[in-house]
Design an enzyme around this catalytic site. Structure first.
Site, mmCIF file in Angstrom:
data_model
loop_
_atom_site.group_PDB
_atom_site.id
_atom_site.type_symbol
_atom_site.label_atom_id
_atom_site.label_comp_id
_atom_site.label_asym_id
_atom_site.label_seq_id
_atom_site.Cartn_x
_atom_site.Cartn_y
_atom_site.Cartn_z
ATOM 1 N N SER A 143 16.731 37.016 50.154
ATOM 2 C CA SER A 143 16.627 37.870 51.074
ATOM 3 C C SER A 143 18.119 38.138 51.582
ATOM 4 O O SER A 143 18.853 37.240 51.859
ATOM 5 C CB SER A 143 15.599 37.555 51.998
ATOM 6 O OG SER A 143 15.715 38.662 53.218
ATOM 7 N N TYR A 157 12.257 31.931 58.260
ATOM 8 C CA TYR A 157 12.469 32.755 57.129
ATOM 9 C C TYR A 157 13.780 32.898 56.289
ATOM 10 O O TYR A 157 14.181 32.405 55.285
ATOM 11 C CB TYR A 157 11.763 34.024 57.180
ATOM 12 C CG TYR A 157 11.928 35.045 55.981
ATOM 13 C CD1 TYR A 157 10.913 35.131 54.922
ATOM 14 C CD2 TYR A 157 12.841 36.063 55.793
ATOM 15 C CE1 TYR A 157 10.893 35.873 54.046
ATOM 16 C CE2 TYR A 157 12.876 36.909 54.859
ATOM 17 C CZ TYR A 157 11.927 36.648 53.894
ATOM 18 O OH TYR A 157 11.731 37.791 52.599
HETATM 19 P P1 NAP Z 1 3.888 41.088 49.654
HETATM 20 O O1 NAP Z 1 3.602 42.497 49.200
HETATM 21 O O2 NAP Z 1 3.519 40.693 50.835
HETATM 22 O O3 NAP Z 1 3.533 40.411 48.602
HETATM 23 C C1 NAP Z 1 3.555 38.926 48.498
HETATM 24 C C2 NAP Z 1 2.953 38.475 46.990
HETATM 25 O O4 NAP Z 1 3.306 36.953 47.129
HETATM 26 C C3 NAP Z 1 1.602 38.762 46.747
HETATM 27 O O5 NAP Z 1 1.298 38.719 45.334
HETATM 28 C C4 NAP Z 1 0.875 37.567 47.235
HETATM 29 O O6 NAP Z 1 -0.451 37.348 46.642
HETATM 30 C C5 NAP Z 1 1.973 36.346 46.998
HETATM 31 N N1 NAP Z 1 1.765 35.159 47.933
HETATM 32 C C6 NAP Z 1 1.589 35.344 49.287
HETATM 33 N N2 NAP Z 1 1.457 34.239 49.862
HETATM 34 C C7 NAP Z 1 1.472 33.208 48.639
HETATM 35 C C8 NAP Z 1 1.066 31.638 48.529
HETATM 36 N N3 NAP Z 1 1.018 31.084 49.719
HETATM 37 N N4 NAP Z 1 1.339 31.339 47.265
HETATM 38 C C9 NAP Z 1 1.813 32.212 46.360
HETATM 39 N N5 NAP Z 1 1.780 33.466 46.309
HETATM 40 C C10 NAP Z 1 1.749 34.093 47.560
HETATM 41 O O7 NAP Z 1 5.484 40.811 49.684
HETATM 42 P P2 NAP Z 1 6.955 41.310 49.057
HETATM 43 O O8 NAP Z 1 7.806 42.035 50.184
HETATM 44 O O9 NAP Z 1 6.867 41.941 47.719
HETATM 45 O O10 NAP Z 1 7.679 40.019 48.803
HETATM 46 C C11 NAP Z 1 7.954 39.194 47.671
HETATM 47 C C12 NAP Z 1 8.924 38.403 47.984
HETATM 48 O O11 NAP Z 1 10.268 39.314 48.084
HETATM 49 C C13 NAP Z 1 8.895 37.313 48.974
HETATM 50 O O12 NAP Z 1 9.664 36.054 48.459
HETATM 51 C C14 NAP Z 1 10.028 38.110 50.058
HETATM 52 O O13 NAP Z 1 10.346 37.082 50.865
HETATM 53 C C15 NAP Z 1 10.959 38.819 49.364
HETATM 54 N N6 NAP Z 1 11.614 39.726 50.165
HETATM 55 C C16 NAP Z 1 10.922 40.938 50.700
HETATM 56 C C17 NAP Z 1 11.555 41.981 51.332
HETATM 57 C C18 NAP Z 1 10.793 43.081 51.772
HETATM 58 O O14 NAP Z 1 11.425 43.681 52.513
HETATM 59 N N7 NAP Z 1 9.692 43.216 51.641
HETATM 60 C C19 NAP Z 1 12.840 41.578 51.546
HETATM 61 C C20 NAP Z 1 13.592 40.621 51.033
HETATM 62 C C21 NAP Z 1 12.810 39.598 50.369
HETATM 63 P P3 NAP Z 1 -1.814 37.853 47.224
HETATM 64 O O15 NAP Z 1 -1.692 39.305 47.077
HETATM 65 O O16 NAP Z 1 -2.779 36.983 46.525
HETATM 66 O O17 NAP Z 1 -1.805 37.477 48.747
#
Ligand code: NAP
Length: 250
Positions: A143, A157
């Site tokens: 991130s 985080y």
């Molecule tokens: P999201 O829409 O909340 O999706 C999260 C995904 O991770 C879902 O498939 C969820 O499964 C799964 N998950 C949640 N808790 C988990 C756990 N305890 N064990 C295994 N899987 C789990 O989030 P996202 O934004 O796509 O994030 C994905 C990655 O991108 C993360 O690592 C996040 O830190 C990173 N990221 C995101 C952003 C942003 O702005 N969105 C920026 C930088 C980095 P369920 O559907 O079953 O809950």
């Protein structure tokens, strides 16, 4: 031979976008989900509509044994692993450093950092040429927070993602002789559900003017970069942390 990709946290957000795009690009796709089975099944249906095989595996990456079980489920479904997107992650409730609860810190670290370490290990064990694997590529999910520090709301985080950057550099060096490339993406503010858990309503909208491009990004814009890094088009690229952040952090 059809290539296979495994994506943790593939039921929603960036993981789901990558799964759908990977199927369109010709991969068979395995995804994990933590609790949202319905969303995972929706992604699998989209993979099948694209003419590829899709499998959804339940896995809470807070638990190292659970991660190992998920990889065994993967083995039961697919003959080999070509590409691994180490994506699953969470954000805790936003707050100043002094107030972040120890329980929250431990959970964030367990899922975002230790879980990602164990998952990368499991992927590398299957890909490593010295173990009879085909080689392959790994993309770790970092991130922009790792670079910016998460001050005033998400130091836990940011700290967890700093470990991902370090892991990516170490693995790129150690796994290169095994035929495995390892890179990371560092997204900025991306429109997904993850921000809801911070408790800050409309987090991307609230902060988007701090981004040089003056907007949040989409999950597809991250997925495009992930798939490039997992593909042979980036065959001489390893150990790189790619910012997908509209200029934030420059
Ligand atoms: P999201 O829409 O909340 O999706 C999260 C995904 O991770 C879902 O498939 C969820 O499964 C799964 N998950 C949640 N808790 C988990 C756990 N305890 N064990 C295994 N899987 C789990 O989030 P996202 O934004 O796509 O994030 C994905 C990655 O991108 C993360 O690592 C996040 O830190 C990173 N990221 C995101 C952003 C942003 O702005 N969105 C920026 C930088 C980095 P369920 O559907 O079953 O809950």
């Amino acid at each position: 031979m059809t290539k296979t990709i495994f994506i943790t946290g593939g039921s929603r957000g960036i993981g789901a976008a990558t799964a759908r795009m990977a199927a369109m690009a010709g991969y068979d796709v395995a995804i994990t989900y933590a609790s949202n089975r319905e969303a995972a099944q929706g992604v699998v249906r989209d993979i099948e509509v694209a003419g590829r095989r899709g499998v959804a595996i339940a896995c809470d990456t807070v638990d190292a044994d659970g991660i190992k079980r998920a990889f065994r489920d993967f083995d039961a479904a697919f003959p080999r692993l070509d590409a691994f997107f180490n994506n699953a992650g969470i954000m805790g409730k936003a707050g100043p450093f002094i107030d972040i609860a120890t329980d929250q810190l431990l959970t964030v670290m367990a899922i975002n950092t230790t879980g990602a370490f164990v998952a990368a290990q499991e992927a590398a064990r299957r890909m490593a040429k010295s173990r009879g694997g085909p080689g392959g590529a790994i993309v770790n999910m970092s991130s922009m927070a790792s670079k910016l520090g998460g001050a005033f709301e998400a130091t836990d985080y940011a700290f967890s993602k700093g470990g991902i950057d370090t892991l990516t550099i170490g693995l790129a060096k150690e796994l290169a002789p095994e035929g495995i490339r390892v890179n990371a993406v560092r997204p900025g503010l991306i429109y997904t559900d993850i921000h809801d858990s911070s408790g800050i309503v409309g987090r991307v909208e609230k902060y988007k003017d701090m981004v040089p491009m003056k907007r949040g990004g989409s999950a597809d814009e991250v997925a495009d970069v992930v798939l490039y890094l997992l593909s042979d088009k980036s065959s001489y690229v390893t150990g790189v942390l790619v910012d997908v952040a509209g200029g934030r952090g420059l």
